[in-house]
Design an enzyme around this catalytic site. Structure first.
Site, PDB file in Angstrom:
ATOM      1  N   THR A 117       0.850  -1.195   0.000  1.00 52.29           N
ATOM      2  CA  THR A 117       0.000   0.000   0.000  1.00 52.29           C
ATOM      3  C   THR A 117       0.883   1.241   0.000  1.00 52.29           C
ATOM      4  O   THR A 117       1.601   1.487   0.976  1.00 52.29           O
ATOM      5  CB  THR A 117      -0.919  -0.020   1.238  1.00 52.29           C
ATOM      6  OG1 THR A 117      -1.686  -1.223   1.170  1.00 52.29           O
ATOM      7  CG2 THR A 117      -1.841   1.173   1.285  1.00 52.29           C
ATOM      8  N   LEU A 148      -7.030  -7.862   0.692  1.00 50.84           N
ATOM      9  CA  LEU A 148      -7.276  -9.005   1.579  1.00 50.84           C
ATOM     10  C   LEU A 148      -7.568  -8.554   3.001  1.00 50.84           C
ATOM     11  O   LEU A 148      -6.904  -7.665   3.512  1.00 50.84           O
ATOM     12  CB  LEU A 148      -6.045  -9.917   1.642  1.00 50.84           C
ATOM     13  CG  LEU A 148      -5.483 -10.469   0.339  1.00 50.84           C
ATOM     14  CD1 LEU A 148      -4.233 -11.284   0.629  1.00 50.84           C
ATOM     15  CD2 LEU A 148      -6.529 -11.316  -0.353  1.00 50.84           C
ATOM     16  N   CYS A 258      -4.137  -2.020   8.751  1.00 51.31           N
ATOM     17  CA  CYS A 258      -4.390  -1.136   7.598  1.00 51.31           C
ATOM     18  C   CYS A 258      -5.153   0.142   7.913  1.00 51.31           C
ATOM     19  O   CYS A 258      -4.652   1.232   7.630  1.00 51.31           O
ATOM     20  CB  CYS A 258      -5.148  -1.915   6.526  1.00 51.31           C
ATOM     21  SG  CYS A 258      -4.153  -3.193   5.785  1.00 51.31           S
TER      22      CYS A 258
HETATM   23  C1  UDX Z   1      -8.803  -4.173   5.946  1.00 49.11           C
HETATM   24  C2  UDX Z   1      -9.578  -4.079   4.627  1.00 49.11           C
HETATM   25  O1  UDX Z   1     -10.902  -4.615   4.794  1.00 49.11           O
HETATM   26  C3  UDX Z   1      -8.843  -4.799   3.527  1.00 49.11           C
HETATM   27  O2  UDX Z   1      -9.546  -4.679   2.295  1.00 49.11           O
HETATM   28  C4  UDX Z   1      -7.463  -4.160   3.417  1.00 49.11           C
HETATM   29  O3  UDX Z   1      -6.729  -4.649   2.373  1.00 49.11           O
HETATM   30  C5  UDX Z   1      -6.706  -4.310   4.743  1.00 49.11           C
HETATM   31  O4  UDX Z   1      -7.473  -3.680   5.764  1.00 49.11           O
HETATM   32  P1  UDX Z   1      -8.449  -5.952   7.897  1.00 49.11           P
HETATM   33  O5  UDX Z   1      -7.720  -4.859   8.598  1.00 49.11           O
HETATM   34  O6  UDX Z   1      -7.819  -7.289   7.833  1.00 49.11           O
HETATM   35  O7  UDX Z   1      -8.761  -5.521   6.373  1.00 49.11           O
HETATM   36  O8  UDX Z   1      -9.853  -6.156   8.614  1.00 49.11           O
HETATM   37  P2  UDX Z   1     -11.367  -5.670   8.449  1.00 49.11           P
HETATM   38  O9  UDX Z   1     -12.229  -6.866   8.456  1.00 49.11           O
HETATM   39  O10 UDX Z   1     -11.524  -4.741   7.337  1.00 49.11           O
HETATM   40  O11 UDX Z   1     -11.588  -4.898   9.842  1.00 49.11           O
HETATM   41  C6  UDX Z   1     -10.875  -3.727  10.183  1.00 49.11           C
HETATM   42  C7  UDX Z   1     -11.382  -3.152  11.477  1.00 49.11           C
HETATM   43  O12 UDX Z   1     -12.689  -2.648  11.343  1.00 49.11           O
HETATM   44  C8  UDX Z   1     -11.441  -4.156  12.618  1.00 49.11           C
HETATM   45  O13 UDX Z   1     -11.040  -3.518  13.806  1.00 49.11           O
HETATM   46  C9  UDX Z   1     -12.906  -4.523  12.691  1.00 49.11           C
HETATM   47  O14 UDX Z   1     -13.303  -4.969  13.963  1.00 49.11           O
HETATM   48  C10 UDX Z   1     -13.549  -3.200  12.334  1.00 49.11           C
HETATM   49  N1  UDX Z   1     -14.907  -3.335  11.770  1.00 49.11           N
HETATM   50  C11 UDX Z   1     -15.101  -3.904  10.571  1.00 49.11           C
HETATM   51  C12 UDX Z   1     -15.990  -2.834  12.477  1.00 49.11           C
HETATM   52  O15 UDX Z   1     -15.841  -2.304  13.608  1.00 49.11           O
HETATM   53  N2  UDX Z   1     -17.223  -2.893  11.943  1.00 49.11           N
HETATM   54  C13 UDX Z   1     -17.447  -3.451  10.724  1.00 49.11           C
HETATM   55  O16 UDX Z   1     -18.615  -3.471  10.278  1.00 49.11           O
HETATM   56  C14 UDX Z   1     -16.361  -3.980  10.014  1.00 49.11           C
END
Ligand code: UDX
Length: 427
Positions: A117, A148, A258
């Site tokens: 990124t 991902l 991320c």
């Molecule tokens: C994220 C992006 O989704 C992904 O596309 C990118 O490439 C990397 O960053 P990730 O960090 O693995 O992925 O997890 P993700 O499932 O997106 O959750 C990120 C954060 O948001 C977590 O703390 C999660 O608990 C929170 N979250 C997610 C919420 O609080 N509510 C939601 O509805 C979704």
């Protein structure tokens, strides 16, 4: 694949699984030795099987010899980290170092794909670095950002919503399209744009998702005061196709490797381009504030008397199905509560965490029951499946205990029926 972190290792293993011959390169010799002995450095469901299967078949190889891997490959993916530097911008030193190393081994034509990124215009700089050692006709730098999610990475690789590729070179685009052909056949949209366009898409996507989460979290704050269930509000607005129902779950602050990093980095890119990204700035502030707000809520649940109170965290990672602690709300909440005199116990399915090993009064328990038995307050921090149907009445020794469910895993009505003192988020 240069770099065997989440992105490099998952993508490398999955590309090998599609029938390609893949070298995964890392400077960390220990990591490479482990991988060559079947030891996977991260917890990611399904990854071990794919790595082992493709390693055995000879399609997936691990090495610390970058030169050997570059020479043997037609396509080189840069998958190294871009952590936050002191001023909030993305630290690009790993990307630039990798580019320098790659440039030394380019003798025949290579496609260099940036999967890390990186802020807009990084591709231009990578091209400049490589052209110092390699002939311009021997390489092309393109962008192919990664989307991902940890914990769902294999599924996300195999069934992506879209594959974004940034290049203006039609011939190269065709080659990359054929690499992704098996996924496109299964329904993934292949989207091409300029290199800079692809670089911005990655940050804009993450910033937008972070905004969506912070938005619903703040609406949840309002719902809580107005005695409305935020889960109904999420459903009610998500049914509008323009909004969509995903990423509208309230919870602790968003965390991970991320969202916190990328929101800061894009704001910084904005400064460099004299553009005020005020919405994203507000999101960062709202998310930071949330960690303190939730600590305060935990205190108020215990009537602000938390000295010597036993508080249990169920889950400490930033989300379920990962062992990753980066950006986790627990890293802020636990020290906050300790400072006020609480005694913390935690259980996490991925085991003991080094982040808390030196903190006094923080104890790891290896079962849910031992972590909860004599607790005053149980905080459900992470949404692991095993926390979704706990028989609280059975596991608690104490008569009086409270539950603060930060993931809304239980129904307030059911808890009321069981006469359990239950608090959740936004309802
Ligand atoms: C994220 C992006 O989704 C992904 O596309 C990118 O490439 C990397 O960053 P990730 O960090 O693995 O992925 O997890 P993700 O499932 O997106 O959750 C990120 C954060 O948001 C977590 O703390 C999660 O608990 C929170 N979250 C997610 C919420 O609080 N509510 C939601 O509805 C979704």
């Amino acid at each position: 694949m240069i770099g065997t972190g989440y992105v490099g290792l998952v993508s490398g293993a999955c590309f090998a699984d599609l029938g390609n011959s893949v070298w995964c390169v890392d400077k960390d010799k220990n990591k490479i030795d482990n991988l060559n002995n079947g030891i996977i450095p991260i917890y990611e469901p399904g990854l071990e099987e794919i790595v082992n299967k493709n390693f055995k078949s000879g399609r997936l190889k691990f090495t610390s010899n970058l030169e050997e891997a570059v020479k043997a490959s037609q396509i080189i993916f840069i998958c190294v980290g871009t952590p936050t530097s002191k001023n909030g911008s993305a630290d690009l030193s790993y990307v630039y170092n990798a580019s320098k190393e790659i440039s030394k081994s380019i003798k025949t034509f290579k496609i260099v794909v940036n999967k890390s990124t990186v802020p807009v215009t990084t591709g231009d700089k990578v091209e400049k670095i490589i052209s110092k050692k390699a002939k311009k006709r021997n390489f092309e730098v393109i962008s192919n950002p990664e989307f991902l999610r940890e914990g769902e990475a294999i599924r996300d690789f195999r069934f992506p919503d879209r594959i974004v590729v940034g290049t203006n070179n039609k011939k190269i685009l065709k080659k990359i399209e054929s690499l992704y052909e098996p996924l496109i056949k299964k329904g993934a949209t292949f989207f091409s744009t300029s290199r800079r366009g692809a670089e911005i898409i990655k940050y804009a996507a993450n910033a937008f998702l972070a905004t969506k989460i912070s938005f619903i979290n703040e609406i949840g704050n309002l719902c809580e005061k107005a005695n409305v269930d935020v889960e109904d509000v999420s459903l009610g607005i998500g049914l509008d196709k323009r909004i969509g129902s995903r990423f509208l779950r309230v919870g602790p602050s968003y965390g991970g490797s991320c969202f916190p990093k990328d929101t800061k980095a894009i704001v910084n890119t904005g400064y460099n381009f004299k553009t005020n990204l005020s919405i994203i700035k507000a999101v960062i502030k709202s998310n930071d504030y949330r960690m303190d707000m939730l600590s305060k809520k935990a205190k108020s649940i215990l009537n602000n008397k938390i000295k010597n109170k036993k508080i249990t965290f169920l889950g400490v990672t930033f989300k379920a199905n990962t062992d990753d602690m980066r950006g986790s709300t627990s890293l802020k909440m636990i020290p906050n509560l300790i400072k006020k005199g609480a005694i913390i116990r935690y259980y996490d399915p991925t085991g003991i965490k080094k982040e808390f090993s030196k903190t006094k009064n923080v104890l790891f328990c290896d079962t849910i029951s031992s972590a909860c038995a004599d607790s005053d307050l149980v905080i459900i921090h992470t949404e692991w499946d095993e926390f979704k149907s706990i028989d609280f009445k059975r596991i608690f020794k104490k008569k009086k205990f409270k539950i603060f469910d930060m993931r809304n895993l239980y129904s307030p009505k059911d808890m009321k029926k069981l006469k359990i003192s239950y608090y959740s988020i936004g309802r």
